[in-house]
Design an enzyme around this catalytic site. Structure first.
Site, PDB file in Angstrom:
ATOM      1  N   ASP A  36       0.853  -1.188   0.000  1.00  0.00           N
ATOM      2  CA  ASP A  36       0.000   0.000   0.000  1.00  0.00           C
ATOM      3  C   ASP A  36       0.888   1.238   0.000  1.00  0.00           C
ATOM      4  O   ASP A  36       1.917   1.261   0.685  1.00  0.00           O
ATOM      5  CB  ASP A  36      -0.900  -0.017   1.243  1.00  0.00           C
ATOM      6  CG  ASP A  36      -2.019   0.997   1.159  1.00  0.00           C
ATOM      7  OD1 ASP A  36      -1.727   2.214   1.238  1.00  0.00           O
ATOM      8  OD2 ASP A  36      -3.175   0.596   1.041  1.00  0.00           O
ATOM      9  N   ASN A  91     -13.096  -3.225   2.388  1.00  0.00           N
ATOM     10  CA  ASN A  91     -14.053  -2.126   2.418  1.00  0.00           C
ATOM     11  C   ASN A  91     -14.968  -2.315   1.215  1.00  0.00           C
ATOM     12  O   ASN A  91     -14.486  -2.476   0.092  1.00  0.00           O
ATOM     13  CB  ASN A  91     -13.345  -0.773   2.341  1.00  0.00           C
ATOM     14  CG  ASN A  91     -12.505  -0.514   3.570  1.00  0.00           C
ATOM     15  OD1 ASN A  91     -12.917  -0.805   4.679  1.00  0.00           O
ATOM     16  ND2 ASN A  91     -11.319   0.031   3.369  1.00  0.00           N
ATOM     17  N   GLN A  98     -14.082   2.676   0.884  1.00  0.00           N
ATOM     18  CA  GLN A  98     -13.544   2.139  -0.366  1.00  0.00           C
ATOM     19  C   GLN A  98     -13.356   3.290  -1.345  1.00  0.00           C
ATOM     20  O   GLN A  98     -14.294   4.048  -1.609  1.00  0.00           O
ATOM     21  CB  GLN A  98     -14.458   1.073  -0.965  1.00  0.00           C
ATOM     22  CG  GLN A  98     -13.853   0.407  -2.194  1.00  0.00           C
ATOM     23  CD  GLN A  98     -14.730  -0.712  -2.759  1.00  0.00           C
ATOM     24  OE1 GLN A  98     -15.855  -0.947  -2.310  1.00  0.00           O
ATOM     25  NE2 GLN A  98     -14.193  -1.405  -3.753  1.00  0.00           N
ATOM     26  N   VAL A 100     -11.024   2.761  -4.277  1.00  0.00           N
ATOM     27  CA  VAL A 100     -10.758   2.135  -5.572  1.00  0.00           C
ATOM     28  C   VAL A 100     -11.754   0.982  -5.691  1.00  0.00           C
ATOM     29  O   VAL A 100     -11.747   0.070  -4.859  1.00  0.00           O
ATOM     30  CB  VAL A 100      -9.305   1.620  -5.686  1.00  0.00           C
ATOM     31  CG1 VAL A 100      -9.082   0.922  -7.018  1.00  0.00           C
ATOM     32  CG2 VAL A 100      -8.315   2.770  -5.503  1.00  0.00           C
ATOM     33  N   HIS A 104     -10.243  -5.466  -3.234  1.00  0.00           N
ATOM     34  CA  HIS A 104      -8.911  -5.554  -2.643  1.00  0.00           C
ATOM     35  C   HIS A 104      -9.009  -5.812  -1.157  1.00  0.00           C
ATOM     36  O   HIS A 104      -9.866  -5.265  -0.475  1.00  0.00           O
ATOM     37  CB  HIS A 104      -8.063  -4.310  -2.933  1.00  0.00           C
ATOM     38  CG  HIS A 104      -8.651  -3.011  -2.495  1.00  0.00           C
ATOM     39  ND1 HIS A 104      -9.719  -2.410  -3.136  1.00  0.00           N
ATOM     40  CD2 HIS A 104      -8.329  -2.192  -1.470  1.00  0.00           C
ATOM     41  CE1 HIS A 104     -10.004  -1.260  -2.534  1.00  0.00           C
ATOM     42  NE2 HIS A 104      -9.179  -1.110  -1.500  1.00  0.00           N
ATOM     43  N   HIS A 106      -6.979  -5.573   2.357  1.00  0.00           N
ATOM     44  CA  HIS A 106      -5.856  -4.968   3.064  1.00  0.00           C
ATOM     45  C   HIS A 106      -5.320  -6.029   4.018  1.00  0.00           C
ATOM     46  O   HIS A 106      -6.073  -6.543   4.851  1.00  0.00           O
ATOM     47  CB  HIS A 106      -6.310  -3.759   3.883  1.00  0.00           C
ATOM     48  CG  HIS A 106      -6.812  -2.626   3.068  1.00  0.00           C
ATOM     49  ND1 HIS A 106      -6.042  -1.531   2.769  1.00  0.00           N
ATOM     50  CD2 HIS A 106      -8.023  -2.414   2.494  1.00  0.00           C
ATOM     51  CE1 HIS A 106      -6.759  -0.680   2.043  1.00  0.00           C
ATOM     52  NE2 HIS A 106      -7.961  -1.196   1.859  1.00  0.00           N
TER      53      HIS A 106
END
Length: 118
Positions: A36, A91, A98, A100, A104, A106
């Site tokens: 990240d 998210n 969120q 993007v 995904h 994390h």
């Protein structure tokens, strides 16, 4: 699949395609993991499916194997970083952070984390 496999405007699709540089830490058949850019823990890696889907439930619905690979990749990454304990966060929607809209996870580790999060 109910969503396109890639979105030319999607940041994470472009990282997966190699068009935007990222510090890749793991590549799987269905996933890519990279650091990240604004880490929230000593280990903060994003695990994304190669195919574009907007959020975790959509990935689980469209490609259960990719969703499973996200979790397994998270464990692989955490262990490679020296952690048996780690947190996986998805998210799902702008209202919970969120930014993007490509699924995904994390992967966070390396510091104590409280509960509840947020």
């Amino acid at each position: 699949m109910s969503t396109p496999s890639t979105d030319p405007e999607c940041l994470f699709c472009r990282i997966v395609a190699g068009e935007i540089p990222a510090e890749i830490v793991h590549e799987g058949e269905r996933t890519v993991a990279f650091r990240d850019i604004a880490p929230q823990a000593p280990t903060h890696v994003l695990v994304v499916p190669r195919a574009h889907t907007p959020n975790a439930p959509a990935t689980a619905e469209d490609d259960a194997a990719a969703f499973a690979e996200i979790a397994l990749t998270a464990r692989t990454v955490a262990r490679a970083e020296g952690h048996e304990d780690f947190r996986i966060v998805f998210n799902c929607g702008a209202g919970v952070g969120q930014t993007v809209f490509h699924t995904h996870a994390h992967v966070l580790a390396g510091r104590p984390m409280g509960w509840p999060p947020g």
